[in-house]
Design a protein around this motif. Structure first.
Motif, PDB file in Angstrom:
ATOM      1  N   UNK A 174      13.551 -67.302 136.250  1.00  0.00           N
ATOM      2  CA  UNK A 174      12.590 -66.674 136.222  1.00  0.00           C
ATOM      3  C   UNK A 174      11.469 -67.141 134.741  1.00  0.00           C
ATOM      4  N   UNK A 175      12.105 -67.169 133.801  1.00  0.00           N
ATOM      5  CA  UNK A 175      11.313 -67.571 132.639  1.00  0.00           C
ATOM      6  C   UNK A 175      10.765 -69.057 132.580  1.00  0.00           C
ATOM      7  N   UNK A 176      11.746 -70.080 133.437  1.00  0.00           N
ATOM      8  CA  UNK A 176      11.497 -71.414 133.721  1.00  0.00           C
ATOM      9  C   UNK A 176      10.607 -71.570 134.592  1.00  0.00           C
ATOM     10  N   UNK A 177      10.490 -70.818 135.500  1.00  0.00           N
ATOM     11  CA  UNK A 177      10.097 -70.950 137.080  1.00  0.00           C
ATOM     12  C   UNK A 177       8.484 -71.746 136.801  1.00  0.00           C
ATOM     13  N   UNK A 178       7.374 -71.220 136.101  1.00  0.00           N
ATOM     14  CA  UNK A 178       6.230 -71.801 135.798  1.00  0.00           C
ATOM     15  C   UNK A 178       6.334 -73.264 135.632  1.00  0.00           C
ATOM     16  N   UNK A 179       7.463 -73.610 134.690  1.00  0.00           N
ATOM     17  CA  UNK A 179       7.571 -75.001 134.396  1.00  0.00           C
ATOM     18  C   UNK A 179       7.781 -75.736 135.539  1.00  0.00           C
ATOM     19  N   UNK A 180       9.080 -75.341 136.244  1.00  0.00           N
ATOM     20  CA  UNK A 180       9.642 -76.045 137.371  1.00  0.00           C
ATOM     21  C   UNK A 180       8.641 -76.117 138.598  1.00  0.00           C
ATOM     22  N   UNK A 181       7.962 -75.122 138.770  1.00  0.00           N
ATOM     23  CA  UNK A 181       7.074 -75.083 139.937  1.00  0.00           C
ATOM     24  C   UNK A 181       6.147 -76.147 139.784  1.00  0.00           C
ATOM     25  N   UNK A 182       5.410 -76.240 138.581  1.00  0.00           N
ATOM     26  CA  UNK A 182       4.415 -77.414 138.193  1.00  0.00           C
ATOM     27  C   UNK A 182       5.060 -78.588 138.349  1.00  0.00           C
ATOM     28  N   UNK A 183       6.406 -78.934 137.982  1.00  0.00           N
ATOM     29  CA  UNK A 183       6.925 -80.216 138.185  1.00  0.00           C
ATOM     30  C   UNK A 183       6.884 -80.420 139.545  1.00  0.00           C
ATOM     31  N   UNK A 184       7.560 -79.615 140.204  1.00  0.00           N
ATOM     32  CA  UNK A 184       7.698 -79.796 141.844  1.00  0.00           C
ATOM     33  C   UNK A 184       6.575 -80.226 142.444  1.00  0.00           C
ATOM     34  N   UNK A 185       5.251 -79.316 142.339  1.00  0.00           N
ATOM     35  CA  UNK A 185       4.160 -79.983 142.715  1.00  0.00           C
ATOM     36  C   UNK A 185       3.771 -81.056 142.310  1.00  0.00           C
ATOM     37  N   UNK A 186       3.913 -81.703 141.156  1.00  0.00           N
ATOM     38  CA  UNK A 186       3.591 -82.941 140.690  1.00  0.00           C
ATOM     39  C   UNK A 186       4.289 -83.844 141.525  1.00  0.00           C
ATOM     40  N   UNK A 187       5.600 -83.692 141.645  1.00  0.00           N
ATOM     41  CA  UNK A 187       6.341 -84.598 142.308  1.00  0.00           C
ATOM     42  C   UNK A 187       5.949 -84.913 143.924  1.00  0.00           C
ATOM     43  N   UNK A 188       5.613 -83.823 144.357  1.00  0.00           N
ATOM     44  CA  UNK A 188       4.995 -83.977 145.746  1.00  0.00           C
ATOM     45  C   UNK A 188       4.000 -84.971 145.778  1.00  0.00           C
ATOM     46  N   UNK A 189       2.856 -84.847 144.741  1.00  0.00           N
ATOM     47  CA  UNK A 189       1.802 -86.144 145.003  1.00  0.00           C
ATOM     48  C   UNK A 189       2.290 -87.203 144.654  1.00  0.00           C
ATOM     49  N   UNK A 190       3.320 -87.292 143.733  1.00  0.00           N
ATOM     50  CA  UNK A 190       3.873 -88.588 143.526  1.00  0.00           C
ATOM     51  C   UNK A 190       4.632 -89.248 144.788  1.00  0.00           C
ATOM     52  N   UNK A 191       5.272 -88.300 145.522  1.00  0.00           N
ATOM     53  CA  UNK A 191       6.008 -88.857 146.654  1.00  0.00           C
ATOM     54  C   UNK A 191       5.153 -89.099 148.101  1.00  0.00           C
ATOM     55  N   UNK A 192       4.184 -88.130 148.155  1.00  0.00           N
ATOM     56  CA  UNK A 192       3.326 -88.008 149.196  1.00  0.00           C
ATOM     57  C   UNK A 192       2.576 -89.548 149.661  1.00  0.00           C
ATOM     58  N   UNK A 193       2.088 -89.966 148.746  1.00  0.00           N
ATOM     59  CA  UNK A 193       1.447 -91.161 148.688  1.00  0.00           C
ATOM     60  C   UNK A 193       2.453 -92.493 148.834  1.00  0.00           C
ATOM     61  N   UNK A 194       3.603 -92.075 148.784  1.00  0.00           N
ATOM     62  CA  UNK A 194       4.392 -93.362 149.113  1.00  0.00           C
ATOM     63  C   UNK A 194       4.542 -93.894 150.696  1.00  0.00           C
ATOM     64  N   UNK A 195       4.020 -92.620 151.315  1.00  0.00           N
ATOM     65  CA  UNK A 195       4.314 -92.317 152.835  1.00  0.00           C
ATOM     66  C   UNK A 195       2.581 -92.464 153.257  1.00  0.00           C
ATOM     67  N   UNK A 196       1.985 -91.823 152.840  1.00  0.00           N
ATOM     68  CA  UNK A 196       0.509 -91.636 153.350  1.00  0.00           C
ATOM     69  C   UNK A 196      -0.394 -92.829 152.769  1.00  0.00           C
ATOM     70  N   UNK A 197      -1.127 -93.154 153.534  1.00  0.00           N
ATOM     71  CA  UNK A 197      -2.312 -94.105 153.050  1.00  0.00           C
ATOM     72  C   UNK A 197      -3.355 -93.519 152.334  1.00  0.00           C
ATOM     73  N   UNK A 198      -3.824 -94.211 151.144  1.00  0.00           N
ATOM     74  CA  UNK A 198      -4.833 -93.579 150.480  1.00  0.00           C
ATOM     75  C   UNK A 198      -6.189 -93.671 150.935  1.00  0.00           C
TER      76      UNK A 198
END
Length: 624
Positions: free
Chosen positions: A427-451
């Motif tokens: 729970x103490x690390x949740x803010x950090x890993x939630x932020x990382x997970x959301x950033x990784x989404x943006x990184x991976x999303x536009x490998x599939x989606x057109x910009x």
């Protein structure tokens, strides 16, 4: 351009429609949505509360202590601090203790079967016993780690070292106390028995105090009665004094003239006899045989004769008594009166002394009752103190000592107050890993989606709607992804944020901002943009302060900290999840909105530049 493409939303819908038809394309979108869940959710799951399961980490304990012998009150006593420590550890399973030999422990540590080895050396008790002598030595316990088995495991073991030290100190305390004071259990029993005896004494004194009070009451009644007797005896003595004062001179005078009185009495008796005889003669002469005698006169004369006979009898009796009484008898009577007077006086004095003594005894009984009350209070206090002392004497029972390990091993406790506790490690690390997970989404999303929509670039639609239309599909899927991640962490792990709505709202704003930045980098730099996003992720991982305080990091990362958005995301999520100052949320929202608007604005400029066709626009310099 098709006439239907007239807004960013139609552009976004057109992009998403590209994935219809084949299941692989649909699954690609689902996979993008689940990327934060797979990354953040799984990581938080496995690291949610590792410190809560330390009792499953195997740790070897080797007891090589040979014990020692100490002299206690002239008698030899065996002690073994190693055995005491082993019993102590068995009672409090901080780790999964494995009690084994030195060779097995060493091999297990090398093979990775044990994460730590605790060794009690053979001279452990000997050095403990030296504490009671003039040349004390410090005993040691050896901790052996092997970072080849996992450095973090060693760190986790170190986090409970203080508690483990308390257990060791408790074993040392018990052994040392036995060395200095002997068997504390016997002392405890002795004090308990003394406390019981003092309690019985207090009860007995209470009974005696009640009897003393009754004695005081009885002596009060006795004092009253004795005083009354003394007063009566004094009055009797006074009356006797008066009677003797009157009678004794008379008796003394009679004694002095008693011979004359006897002579006079004898003469009176003779005279009475002759008068009585003469009256008989007169009666015989005048009345007996004389017809002329006056009957009335004779009858009256006979009455006088009868009276004279009675008086003569009394006179004769009195004379007999007088004649039988000697002068010595009267002298003895005088002495008896004096004795009576003295005795009456003595009785009065004695009665007064009895009354005084009874009053003194009454006062003494009162003092006795008061003294017994004080003594009873003292005995009760003694019983209470002895009972308290018995309770304060620690037992040498290992089971009881284990429960008191923290008090014995660490006499001073630190009172800690956490204004906004995170609770578990995850729970103490949740803010950090939630932020990382959301950033990784943006990184991976536009490998599939057109910009950007190519048809829109060639059409009349302005650059801003085209840029927004290229961003919206990722934003839409990102919002779904953020909600899925939150629900999984909340329902699956029990995140239980302090403010759930703020956490969800902030997560949505974060994913909108991060997707806008990912869209910008991919739009502007193509495949190289993905690499830049990875680099930017690394920089944010090290500068966001998610794991360690930013002040403990190198100056380079301290300088990056206020410049990158993830720093503010982690800071704000800590407040929404664990609590804190709302100003951190406000600041994060402002920063994220600035990044969001800025990213969309720059994306619009890039789109505008892309509409100017160049030879290299048809072929990217780097493709993956």
């Amino acid at each position: 351009m098709s006439p239907s493409i007239t807004s960013p939303f139609t552009l976004a819908a057109a992009e998403l429609r590209r994935f219809r038809g084949h299941p692989i394309r649909t699954l690609a979108l689902v996979a993008i949505v689940l990327i934060p869940l797979v990354y953040g959710g799984l990581y938080l799951w496995f690291a949610w509360n590792p410190y809560g399961k330390l009792d499953q980490m195997p740790v070897a304990v080797v007891n090589e202590d040979t014990g020692a012998t100490v002299d206690v009150d002239g008698a030899s006593q065996d002690i073994n601090g190693g055995d005491q420590l082993v019993e102590q550890l068995k009672e409090d399973r901080i780790f999964d203790w494995r009690f084994t030999s030195a060779s097995t422990a060493a091999q297990g540590l090398e093979d990775g079967d044990y994460y730590m080895v605790i060794t009690v050396p053979e001279d452990f008790s000997t050095k403990l016993a030296s504490l009671s002598g003039a040349d004390p030595e410090q005993a040691t316990v050896e901790f052996d780690l092997n970072d080849a088995n996992g450095y973090v495991a060693g760190i986790m073991a170190s986090t409970v070292e203080a508690e483990l030290r308390n257990q060791i100190n408790t074993a040392v305390y018990v052994t040392f106390a036995t060395t200095i004071f002997g068997d504390l259990t016997e002392l405890n029993q002795g004090l308990t028995e003394a406390a019981d005896g003092a309690g019985d004494l207090a009860d007995g004194i209470g009974t005696a105090q009640s009897g003393a009070a009754d004695l005081q009451s009885g002596l009060g009644e006795l004092t009253t009665g004795a005083q009354q007797v003394a007063d009566g005896a004094s009055q009797v003595s006074d009356g006797v004094d008066q009677a003797v004062g009157t009678a004794q001179p008379v008796v003394q005078a009679l004694a002095e003239n008693w011979s004359q009185i006897q002579t006079g009495a004898s003469s009176a008796a003779d005279l009475a006899n002759r008068a009585d005889a003469d009256l008989d003669t007169v009666y015989a002469t005048l009345c007996t045989g004389n017809p002329d005698a006056d009957a009335d006169a004779c009858a009256a004369l006979q009455g006088f004769i009868t009276d004279a006979d009675d008086v003569n009898g009394d006179i004769q009796n009195a004379n007999d008594q007088i004649q039988s009484t000697s002068t010595d008898t009267l002298d003895q009577a005088s002495e008896d009166l004096t004795t009576l007077q003295t005795g009456a006086s003595d009785v009065a004095d004695g009665a007064s002394q009895v009354a005084t003594a009874a009053a003194t005894a009454e006062d003494g009984a009162g003092d006795l009752a008061g003294g017994l009350t004080t003594l009873q209070d003292g005995a009760s206090t003694l019983a209470s103190k002895l009972s308290t002392a018995a309770e304060s004497v620690p037992s040498t029972n290992p089971a009881e000592d284990a429960g008191n390990a923290e008090a014995y091993g660490s006499p001073v406790a630190i009172s800690e107050d956490n204004s906004n506790p995170a609770g578990t490690y995850g729970r103490g690390l949740a803010p950090f890993f939630i932020a990382i997970a959301l950033w990784v989404f943006g990184l991976m999303a536009y490998l599939v989606l057109s910009t950007v929509n190519g048809r829109a670039l060639a059409g009349p639609l302005r650059s801003v709607p085209i840029a927004i239309g290229g961003w919206l599909p990722g934003a839409f899927l990102g919002v779904l992804s953020a909600l899925v991640l939150y629900l999984a962490v909340e329902l699956g792990l029990g995140l239980d944020p302090k403010d759930a709505l703020d956490t969800v709202g902030l997560s949505i704003l974060v994913i909108l901002t991060f997707t806008a930045m990912a869209h910008l980098f991919k739009l502007a730099f193509g495949t190289a943009g993905s690499l830049l996003l990875v680099v930017l992720l690394m920089l944010q991982l090290t500068s966001a302060g998610g794991l360690y305080p930013v002040e403990t990091t190198p100056r380079f990362f301290q300088a990056l900290h206020p410049l990158l958005p993830m720093s503010y995301v982690v800071d704000a999520l800590r407040v929404t999840i664990s609590g804190g100052e709302g100003a951190h949320i406000t600041r994060a929202v402002v920063i994220l909105v600035v990044y969001l608007v800025g990213a969309l604005a720059v994306s619009s400029l890039v789109v505008a530049m892309r509409r100017r066709w160049k030879p290299d626009s048809l072929n990217e310099p780097l493709q993956v």
